[in-house]
Design an enzyme around this catalytic site. Sequence first.
Site, short mmCIF file in Angstrom:
data_model
loop_
_atom_site.label_atom_id
_atom_site.label_comp_id
_atom_site.label_asym_id
_atom_site.label_seq_id
_atom_site.Cartn_x
_atom_site.Cartn_y
_atom_site.Cartn_z
N ASP A 170 0.84 -1.20 0.00
CA ASP A 170 0.00 0.00 0.00
C ASP A 170 0.88 1.25 0.00
O ASP A 170 2.08 1.19 0.28
CB ASP A 170 -0.97 -0.01 1.18
CG ASP A 170 -0.27 0.00 2.53
OD1 ASP A 170 0.33 1.04 2.85
OD2 ASP A 170 -0.33 -1.01 3.25
N ALA A 171 0.28 2.38 -0.31
CA ALA A 171 1.05 3.62 -0.51
C ALA A 171 1.88 3.98 0.71
O ALA A 171 2.99 4.51 0.58
CB ALA A 171 0.11 4.76 -0.87
#
Length: 305
Positions: A170-171
Amino acid sequence: MTPTARREGIPEKDNPKDKRNEEILLSYAKPARRQNVNINERREQAEKNPLEDNWWDDGDQPQGIRLQKVLAQAGVASRRHAEVMIENGRVEVNGRIVNKQGMRVDPNVDVIRVDGVRVNVNEEHEYFVFNKPRGVHTTMSDEEGRPCVGDYLSERVASGQRLFHVGRLDADTEGLLLLTNDGELANRLTHPKYGVTKTYLATVLGEAKGTLTRQLRKGIELDDGIAKADYVQIVDVNQGMSLVRIEIHEGRKHIVRRMFKAAGYPVQRLVRTKVHTVQLGEQKPGTMRALNSSELTALYKAVGM
């Protein structure tokens, strides 16, 4: 952090008479994507097309490239050392041990193994470790214009090279992301069947105690089922924060963050440091390096290729 494992060749002995008998190890050769071959099918092919497919003939045919030259070009060893490997019966072509010099092969067709490990004698497939920075999305392009992995590969994409990421981070999660154009390996590494382990360093809110490690290893209830860690270690506790190393083989979305949150220790920072035996080491964020032969061999073995 433990440095990346490498396989080194054994130095030559002082006595020149002993040099041809010394054992040479693989150094930089890439194992091929497919480690298995239908020998009967290749044998029939050779018998039907003796001039086009001369692997069954130990003689020095005009077609193809000399085996020792192919091994040298693949980075297995020098031509002289490749000849020693052939002489010692360590090289197979399409399932048959070759121990005579002068055989010619087609590197794009023939299956070549050294010490039982198939060697990738062409450069079709490529494998990289990318250290994904925080805030970068795991996509090759982003419609909203947000920073993404593809931004770091623009020059390679412009030159016609096509790479894709193996799984996702995820970011807000940093760290090790594998990039390749080998679809079969990528699919197996992300398939639950093979249970490939991933290791993370999590900075969490709260001073962790032994009860946390026991809870995560025993299993913790999430909204989509119980999640268990394979290994948990409290690395450091300081001023209301804890650094915890966790190893897990599951790939459910945000699973590491959700496990710590369910245990009462919200994640403040998360870095993936290892996939199976491939380690991030001291690699800087935003940089990429090629996998070495030992790392690639280990990944193939982990997924039965």
